[in-house]
Scaffold this motif. Structure first.
Motif, PDB file in Angstrom:
ATOM      1  N   MET A   1       0.849  -1.167   0.000  1.00 25.09           N
ATOM      2  CA  MET A   1       0.000   0.000   0.000  1.00 25.09           C
ATOM      3  C   MET A   1       0.896   1.231   0.000  1.00 25.09           C
ATOM      4  SD  MET A   1      -2.879   1.019   2.738  1.00 25.09           S
ATOM      5  CE  MET A   1      -1.690   1.232   4.020  1.00 25.09           C
ATOM      6  N   THR A   2       0.555   2.178  -0.854  1.00 28.62           N
ATOM      7  CA  THR A   2       1.364   3.390  -0.985  1.00 28.62           C
ATOM      8  C   THR A   2       0.542   4.507  -1.611  1.00 28.62           C
ATOM      9  OG1 THR A   2       3.431   4.273  -1.882  1.00 28.62           O
ATOM     10  CG2 THR A   2       2.237   2.723  -3.259  1.00 28.62           C
ATOM     11  N   ASN A   3       1.025   5.707  -1.475  1.00 28.80           N
ATOM     12  CA  ASN A   3       0.417   6.822  -2.200  1.00 28.80           C
ATOM     13  C   ASN A   3       1.324   7.269  -3.350  1.00 28.80           C
ATOM     14  OD1 ASN A   3       2.420   8.096  -0.772  1.00 28.80           O
ATOM     15  ND2 ASN A   3       1.070   9.523   0.291  1.00 28.80           N
ATOM     16  N   ASP A   4       2.462   6.601  -3.542  1.00 30.66           N
ATOM     17  CA  ASP A   4       3.357   6.864  -4.665  1.00 30.66           C
ATOM     18  C   ASP A   4       3.922   5.530  -5.164  1.00 30.66           C
ATOM     19  OD1 ASP A   4       5.470   7.547  -6.425  1.00 30.66           O
ATOM     20  OD2 ASP A   4       5.669   9.489  -5.427  1.00 30.66           O
ATOM     21  N   LEU A   5       3.270   4.971  -6.156  1.00 31.12           N
ATOM     22  CA  LEU A   5       3.593   3.633  -6.634  1.00 31.12           C
ATOM     23  C   LEU A   5       5.017   3.522  -7.171  1.00 31.12           C
ATOM     24  CD1 LEU A   5       2.449   0.821  -7.001  1.00 31.12           C
ATOM     25  CD2 LEU A   5       1.537   1.546  -9.205  1.00 31.12           C
ATOM     26  N   GLU A   6       5.461   4.499  -7.929  1.00 27.97           N
ATOM     27  CA  GLU A   6       6.816   4.448  -8.503  1.00 27.97           C
ATOM     28  C   GLU A   6       7.891   4.395  -7.417  1.00 27.97           C
ATOM     29  OE1 GLU A   6       7.687   7.217 -11.637  1.00 27.97           O
ATOM     30  OE2 GLU A   6       5.671   7.004 -12.470  1.00 27.97           O
ATOM     31  N   ILE A   7       7.747   5.233  -6.407  1.00 25.55           N
ATOM     32  CA  ILE A   7       8.724   5.243  -5.304  1.00 25.55           C
ATOM     33  C   ILE A   7       8.684   3.918  -4.555  1.00 25.55           C
ATOM     34  CG2 ILE A   7       9.245   6.257  -3.050  1.00 25.55           C
ATOM     35  CD1 ILE A   7       8.541   8.987  -4.249  1.00 25.55           C
ATOM     36  N   ARG A   8       7.495   3.379  -4.313  1.00 27.25           N
ATOM     37  CA  ARG A   8       7.369   2.128  -3.571  1.00 27.25           C
ATOM     38  C   ARG A   8       8.012   0.968  -4.321  1.00 27.25           C
ATOM     39  NH1 ARG A   8       7.990   0.191   0.963  1.00 27.25           N
ATOM     40  NH2 ARG A   8       6.524  -1.357   1.696  1.00 27.25           N
ATOM     41  N   ILE A   9       7.825   0.903  -5.616  1.00 23.87           N
ATOM     42  CA  ILE A   9       8.458  -0.152  -6.413  1.00 23.87           C
ATOM     43  C   ILE A   9       9.972  -0.006  -6.354  1.00 23.87           C
ATOM     44  CG2 ILE A   9       8.778  -1.046  -8.746  1.00 23.87           C
ATOM     45  CD1 ILE A   9       5.807  -0.330  -9.235  1.00 23.87           C
ATOM     46  N   GLU A  10      10.459   1.206  -6.469  1.00 21.90           N
ATOM     47  CA  GLU A  10      11.903   1.453  -6.392  1.00 21.90           C
ATOM     48  C   GLU A  10      12.459   1.031  -5.032  1.00 21.90           C
ATOM     49  OE1 GLU A  10      15.776   2.254  -6.897  1.00 21.90           O
ATOM     50  OE2 GLU A  10      14.266   2.081  -8.467  1.00 21.90           O
ATOM     51  N   GLN A  11      11.718   1.307  -3.962  1.00 22.25           N
ATOM     52  CA  GLN A  11      12.159   0.888  -2.632  1.00 22.25           C
ATOM     53  C   GLN A  11      12.299  -0.631  -2.554  1.00 22.25           C
ATOM     54  OE1 GLN A  11       9.113   2.684  -0.218  1.00 22.25           O
ATOM     55  NE2 GLN A  11      10.378   4.467   0.265  1.00 22.25           N
ATOM     56  N   HIS A  12      11.314  -1.335  -3.048  1.00 28.06           N
ATOM     57  CA  HIS A  12      11.377  -2.796  -3.037  1.00 28.06           C
ATOM     58  C   HIS A  12      12.514  -3.306  -3.916  1.00 28.06           C
ATOM     59  CE1 HIS A  12       7.981  -4.013  -0.606  1.00 28.06           C
ATOM     60  NE2 HIS A  12       7.188  -3.179  -1.237  1.00 28.06           N
ATOM     61  N   ASP A  13      12.658  -2.721  -5.087  1.00 25.44           N
ATOM     62  CA  ASP A  13      13.655  -3.190  -6.053  1.00 25.44           C
ATOM     63  C   ASP A  13      15.088  -2.901  -5.594  1.00 25.44           C
ATOM     64  OD1 ASP A  13      13.560  -4.733  -8.327  1.00 25.44           O
ATOM     65  OD2 ASP A  13      13.807  -3.029  -9.674  1.00 25.44           O
ATOM     66  N   SER A  14      15.266  -1.841  -4.832  1.00 25.83           N
ATOM     67  CA  SER A  14      16.610  -1.472  -4.385  1.00 25.83           C
ATOM     68  C   SER A  14      17.030  -2.204  -3.111  1.00 25.83           C
ATOM     69  CB  SER A  14      16.688   0.039  -4.148  1.00 25.83           C
ATOM     70  OG  SER A  14      15.923   0.400  -3.016  1.00 25.83           O
ATOM     71  N   GLY A  15      16.092  -2.905  -2.482  1.00 27.45           N
ATOM     72  CA  GLY A  15      16.419  -3.582  -1.232  1.00 27.45           C
ATOM     73  C   GLY A  15      16.443  -2.627  -0.059  1.00 27.45           C
ATOM     74  N   TYR A  16      15.628  -1.612  -0.113  1.00 26.87           N
ATOM     75  CA  TYR A  16      15.542  -0.558   0.899  1.00 26.87           C
ATOM     76  C   TYR A  16      15.407  -1.123   2.325  1.00 26.87           C
ATOM     77  CZ  TYR A  16      13.455   3.463   3.335  1.00 26.87           C
ATOM     78  OH  TYR A  16      13.163   4.451   4.218  1.00 26.87           O
ATOM     79  N   ASP A  17      14.598  -2.188   2.479  1.00 22.55           N
ATOM     80  CA  ASP A  17      14.364  -2.769   3.796  1.00 22.55           C
ATOM     81  C   ASP A  17      14.757  -4.245   3.795  1.00 22.55           C
ATOM     82  OD1 ASP A  17      13.459  -3.649   6.255  1.00 22.55           O
ATOM     83  OD2 ASP A  17      11.357  -3.147   5.906  1.00 22.55           O
ATOM     84  N   PRO A  18      15.880  -4.593   4.420  1.00 28.37           N
ATOM     85  CA  PRO A  18      16.331  -5.991   4.427  1.00 28.37           C
ATOM     86  C   PRO A  18      15.349  -6.963   5.094  1.00 28.37           C
ATOM     87  CG  PRO A  18      18.050  -4.527   5.240  1.00 28.37           C
ATOM     88  CD  PRO A  18      16.806  -3.706   5.096  1.00 28.37           C
ATOM     89  N   LYS A  19      14.409  -6.451   5.881  1.00 26.08           N
ATOM     90  CA  LYS A  19      13.423  -7.293   6.553  1.00 26.08           C
ATOM     91  C   LYS A  19      12.179  -7.535   5.694  1.00 26.08           C
ATOM     92  CE  LYS A  19      14.865  -5.529  11.020  1.00 26.08           C
ATOM     93  NZ  LYS A  19      14.490  -4.659  12.132  1.00 26.08           N
ATOM     94  N   ALA A  20      12.086  -6.842   4.565  1.00 31.92           N
ATOM     95  CA  ALA A  20      10.904  -6.947   3.713  1.00 31.92           C
ATOM     96  C   ALA A  20      10.840  -8.300   3.001  1.00 31.92           C
ATOM     97  CB  ALA A  20      10.904  -5.831   2.675  1.00 31.92           C
ATOM     98  N   TYR A  21       9.642  -8.776   2.778  1.00 34.36           N
ATOM     99  CA  TYR A  21       9.409 -10.041   2.073  1.00 34.36           C
ATOM    100  C   TYR A  21      10.103 -10.036   0.710  1.00 34.36           C
ATOM    101  CZ  TYR A  21       6.819 -13.634  -0.468  1.00 34.36           C
ATOM    102  OH  TYR A  21       6.476 -14.720  -1.233  1.00 34.36           O
ATOM    103  N   THR A  22      10.108  -8.915   0.056  1.00 32.56           N
ATOM    104  CA  THR A  22      10.649  -8.832  -1.311  1.00 32.56           C
ATOM    105  C   THR A  22      12.171  -8.733  -1.359  1.00 32.56           C
ATOM    106  OG1 THR A  22      10.326  -6.442  -1.259  1.00 32.56           O
ATOM    107  CG2 THR A  22       8.564  -7.762  -2.251  1.00 32.56           C
ATOM    108  N   PHE A  23      12.832  -8.557  -0.229  1.00 32.53           N
ATOM    109  CA  PHE A  23      14.277  -8.328  -0.228  1.00 32.53           C
ATOM    110  C   PHE A  23      15.037  -9.423  -0.967  1.00 32.53           C
ATOM    111  CE2 PHE A  23      18.572  -8.407   1.562  1.00 32.53           C
ATOM    112  CZ  PHE A  23      18.943  -7.083   1.368  1.00 32.53           C
TER     113      PHE A  23
END
Length: 77
Positions: free
Chosen positions: A1-23
């Protein structure tokens, strides 16, 4: 869930949060998104999706509404 889809995808793709499911599942590919006017609706829909089977999610990605409905009815029996 986000209010800025492009930024959220970039966060997931860059590994922004090592605890995230997508990391460990990068690069991520956006398969489906839906816009909501109320944040509560978005939260409820996200919770609902997390309970769906992989097949049902794939039907959603393909916008195969008949299959989504069929798979929903299977679970109710």
């Amino acid at each position: 869930m986000t209010n800025d889809l492009e930024i959220r995808i970039e966060q997931h793709d860059s590994g922004y949060d090592p605890k995230a499911y997508t990391f460990t599942r990068r690069p991520v590919v956006l398969k489906y998104y839906q816009r909501f006017t109320l944040i509560e609706q978005a939260i409820e829909f996200e919770k609902q999706l997390k309970g769906w089977s992989r097949k049902k999610k794939e039907a959603l990605f393909n916008e195969d509404w008949d299959e989504v409905k069929r798979l929903s009815n299977l679970k109710k029996k």
